[in-house]
Design a protein around this motif. Structure first.
Motif, PDB file in Angstrom:
ATOM      1  N   ASP A  43      65.487  86.836 -28.832  1.00 58.58           N
ATOM      2  CA  ASP A  43      66.201  86.523 -30.004  1.00 58.58           C
ATOM      3  C   ASP A  43      66.294  84.888 -30.307  1.00 58.58           C
ATOM      4  O   ASP A  43      65.982  84.705 -31.570  1.00 58.58           O
ATOM      5  CB  ASP A  43      67.612  86.547 -29.445  1.00 58.58           C
ATOM      6  CG  ASP A  43      68.201  87.711 -29.218  1.00 58.58           C
ATOM      7  OD1 ASP A  43      67.435  89.087 -29.634  1.00 58.58           O
ATOM      8  OD2 ASP A  43      69.360  87.986 -28.445  1.00 58.58           O
ATOM      9  N   THR A  44      65.761  84.103 -29.364  1.00 55.59           N
ATOM     10  CA  THR A  44      65.543  82.891 -29.926  1.00 55.59           C
ATOM     11  C   THR A  44      64.324  82.522 -30.854  1.00 55.59           C
ATOM     12  O   THR A  44      64.226  81.861 -31.733  1.00 55.59           O
ATOM     13  CB  THR A  44      65.508  81.784 -28.458  1.00 55.59           C
ATOM     14  OG1 THR A  44      66.614  81.875 -27.903  1.00 55.59           O
ATOM     15  CG2 THR A  44      65.131  80.272 -28.958  1.00 55.59           C
ATOM     16  N   ARG A  46      62.957  84.946 -32.716  1.00 49.67           N
ATOM     17  CA  ARG A  46      63.041  85.239 -33.955  1.00 49.67           C
ATOM     18  C   ARG A  46      63.480  84.386 -34.791  1.00 49.67           C
ATOM     19  O   ARG A  46      63.552  84.138 -35.979  1.00 49.67           O
ATOM     20  CB  ARG A  46      63.993  86.628 -34.020  1.00 49.67           C
ATOM     21  CG  ARG A  46      63.049  87.896 -33.724  1.00 49.67           C
ATOM     22  CD  ARG A  46      63.810  88.961 -33.821  1.00 49.67           C
ATOM     23  NE  ARG A  46      64.852  89.329 -32.789  1.00 49.67           N
ATOM     24  CZ  ARG A  46      64.720  89.740 -31.485  1.00 49.67           C
ATOM     25  NH1 ARG A  46      63.537  89.933 -31.153  1.00 49.67           N
ATOM     26  NH2 ARG A  46      65.785  89.861 -30.625  1.00 49.67           N
ATOM     27  N   LYS A  47      64.727  83.556 -34.247  1.00 42.03           N
ATOM     28  CA  LYS A  47      65.541  82.231 -34.988  1.00 42.03           C
ATOM     29  C   LYS A  47      64.256  81.345 -35.409  1.00 42.03           C
ATOM     30  O   LYS A  47      64.213  80.416 -36.251  1.00 42.03           O
ATOM     31  CB  LYS A  47      66.367  81.757 -34.114  1.00 42.03           C
ATOM     32  CG  LYS A  47      67.331  82.791 -33.941  1.00 42.03           C
ATOM     33  CD  LYS A  47      68.459  82.077 -33.234  1.00 42.03           C
ATOM     34  CE  LYS A  47      69.585  82.822 -32.882  1.00 42.03           C
ATOM     35  NZ  LYS A  47      70.585  82.618 -31.792  1.00 42.03           N
ATOM     36  N   TRP A  48      63.070  81.091 -34.420  1.00 38.41           N
ATOM     37  CA  TRP A  48      62.144  80.214 -34.687  1.00 38.41           C
ATOM     38  C   TRP A  48      60.980  80.753 -35.693  1.00 38.41           C
ATOM     39  O   TRP A  48      59.850  80.383 -35.858  1.00 38.41           O
ATOM     40  CB  TRP A  48      61.634  79.756 -33.674  1.00 38.41           C
ATOM     41  CG  TRP A  48      62.470  78.644 -32.842  1.00 38.41           C
ATOM     42  CD1 TRP A  48      63.423  78.836 -32.251  1.00 38.41           C
ATOM     43  CD2 TRP A  48      61.865  77.170 -32.836  1.00 38.41           C
ATOM     44  NE1 TRP A  48      63.907  77.743 -31.657  1.00 38.41           N
ATOM     45  CE2 TRP A  48      63.165  76.540 -32.145  1.00 38.41           C
ATOM     46  CE3 TRP A  48      60.913  76.167 -33.442  1.00 38.41           C
ATOM     47  CZ2 TRP A  48      63.123  75.350 -31.865  1.00 38.41           C
ATOM     48  CZ3 TRP A  48      60.929  74.958 -33.203  1.00 38.41           C
ATOM     49  CH2 TRP A  48      62.106  74.473 -32.358  1.00 38.41           C
ATOM     50  N   GLU A  49      61.240  82.136 -36.223  1.00 42.15           N
ATOM     51  CA  GLU A  49      60.216  82.833 -36.890  1.00 42.15           C
ATOM     52  C   GLU A  49      58.769  83.211 -36.209  1.00 42.15           C
ATOM     53  O   GLU A  49      57.777  83.189 -36.635  1.00 42.15           O
ATOM     54  CB  GLU A  49      59.744  82.185 -38.317  1.00 42.15           C
ATOM     55  CG  GLU A  49      61.037  81.759 -39.281  1.00 42.15           C
ATOM     56  CD  GLU A  49      60.568  80.967 -40.419  1.00 42.15           C
ATOM     57  OE1 GLU A  49      59.532  81.206 -40.944  1.00 42.15           O
ATOM     58  OE2 GLU A  49      61.270  80.239 -40.801  1.00 42.15           O
ATOM     59  N   GLU A  51      57.757  85.439 -32.480  1.00 43.14           N
ATOM     60  CA  GLU A  51      58.004  86.992 -31.711  1.00 43.14           C
ATOM     61  C   GLU A  51      57.665  86.642 -30.416  1.00 43.14           C
ATOM     62  O   GLU A  51      56.593  86.162 -29.970  1.00 43.14           O
ATOM     63  CB  GLU A  51      56.915  87.946 -32.485  1.00 43.14           C
ATOM     64  CG  GLU A  51      57.007  89.242 -32.166  1.00 43.14           C
ATOM     65  CD  GLU A  51      56.014  90.147 -32.726  1.00 43.14           C
ATOM     66  OE1 GLU A  51      56.059  91.310 -32.429  1.00 43.14           O
ATOM     67  OE2 GLU A  51      55.425  89.749 -33.546  1.00 43.14           O
ATOM     68  N   THR A  72      55.673  75.307 -36.294  1.00 47.18           N
ATOM     69  CA  THR A  72      56.371  75.294 -35.019  1.00 47.18           C
ATOM     70  C   THR A  72      55.794  74.246 -34.068  1.00 47.18           C
ATOM     71  O   THR A  72      54.582  74.602 -33.941  1.00 47.18           O
ATOM     72  CB  THR A  72      56.544  76.706 -34.310  1.00 47.18           C
ATOM     73  OG1 THR A  72      57.137  77.693 -35.160  1.00 47.18           O
ATOM     74  CG2 THR A  72      57.492  76.604 -33.044  1.00 47.18           C
ATOM     75  N   ASN A  80      63.929  74.278 -26.621  1.00 49.55           N
ATOM     76  CA  ASN A  80      64.581  75.272 -26.945  1.00 49.55           C
ATOM     77  C   ASN A  80      65.049  76.613 -26.174  1.00 49.55           C
ATOM     78  O   ASN A  80      66.016  76.797 -25.979  1.00 49.55           O
ATOM     79  CB  ASN A  80      64.831  75.558 -28.569  1.00 49.55           C
ATOM     80  CG  ASN A  80      65.747  76.029 -29.250  1.00 49.55           C
ATOM     81  OD1 ASN A  80      65.968  77.248 -29.528  1.00 49.55           O
ATOM     82  ND2 ASN A  80      66.834  75.376 -29.307  1.00 49.55           N
ATOM     83  N   VAL A  84      68.360  77.107 -24.352  1.00 52.40           N
ATOM     84  CA  VAL A  84      69.563  78.347 -24.648  1.00 52.40           C
ATOM     85  C   VAL A  84      69.436  79.353 -23.720  1.00 52.40           C
ATOM     86  O   VAL A  84      70.540  79.649 -23.161  1.00 52.40           O
ATOM     87  CB  VAL A  84      68.726  78.917 -25.878  1.00 52.40           C
ATOM     88  CG1 VAL A  84      69.746  80.279 -26.103  1.00 52.40           C
ATOM     89  CG2 VAL A  84      68.886  77.874 -27.236  1.00 52.40           C
TER      90      VAL A  84
END
Length: 136
Positions: A43-44, A46-49, A51, A72, A80, A84
Motif C-alpha cells: 500500500d505504501t 503504491r502511494k510512492w508510485e 510496486e 523516488t 517512510n 508507517v
C-alpha cells in the motif's frame, strides 16, 4: 526482453532489494504480522508510485523486492516504509509487540540494507560500454 517503465522524459527499470530488521533483532514477527507487513509495504509503495514485487521474512527481519521510479529517493522511501509499518503494526498487534518492547514506540532497527538489482550483470554492462565506438 526487459520491459521498461516510462515517465515524460525517461524510460527506466529500478528494482531494489530491501532488508529491514526488528529493533535489537528481536524475534517479534509472526506469520500473520509478516503477511500484514507485506500489505502495508504494498500500500505504501503504491502511494510512492512504486510496486512491491516480492515480500517475505523471518521472525527478526523482512525482505522486500521493490520497483521504484526515478523521482523516488530510496532513503526517504525506506524511512517512510518503516515509519508507517511500525506505527500500524504496533497499533494492530499491541500485545505481541509489547512482549518484546514494553511500551516503547519502536519496532524496526534504524539500520537497513538496500541493494540495486535486476537487469544485466555488471560484467556484461562493462563489456557493452567498452565495445562502444569512440567518437572522433
Amino acid at each position: 526482453m526487459t520491459t521498461l517503465n516510462t515517465l515524460h522524459h525517461c524510460s527506466y527499470k529500478i528494482q531494489l532489494h530491501l532488508v529491514a530488521c526488528t529493533k535489537y533483532r528481536r524475534k517479534v514477527i509472526t506469520a500473520e504480522m509478516r503477511d500484514r507487513l507485506g500489505e502495508i509495504f504494498g500500500d505504501t509503495l503504491r502511494k510512492w508510485e512504486g510496486e512491491l514485487l516480492e515480500f517475505n521474512g523471518e521472525a527478526d527481519h523482512v525482505h522486500a523486492l521493490i520497483s521504484i521510479n526515478p523521482k523516488t529517493q530510496p532513503s526517504k522511501l525506506v524511512n517512510n516504509l518503516k515509519t508507517v509499518s511500525s506505527r500500524l503494526i504496533r497499533k494492530e498487534y499491541p500485545e505481541q509487540v509489547a512482549q518484546f518492547y514494553q511500551d516503547k514506540p519502536v519496532f524496526w532497527s534504524r539500520s537497513y540494507c538496500v541493494i540495486s538489482c535486476g537487469g544485466s550483470p555488471i560484467s556484461v554492462l562493462k563489456q557493452y560500454i567498452q565495445q562502444q565506438e569512440a567518437i572522433d
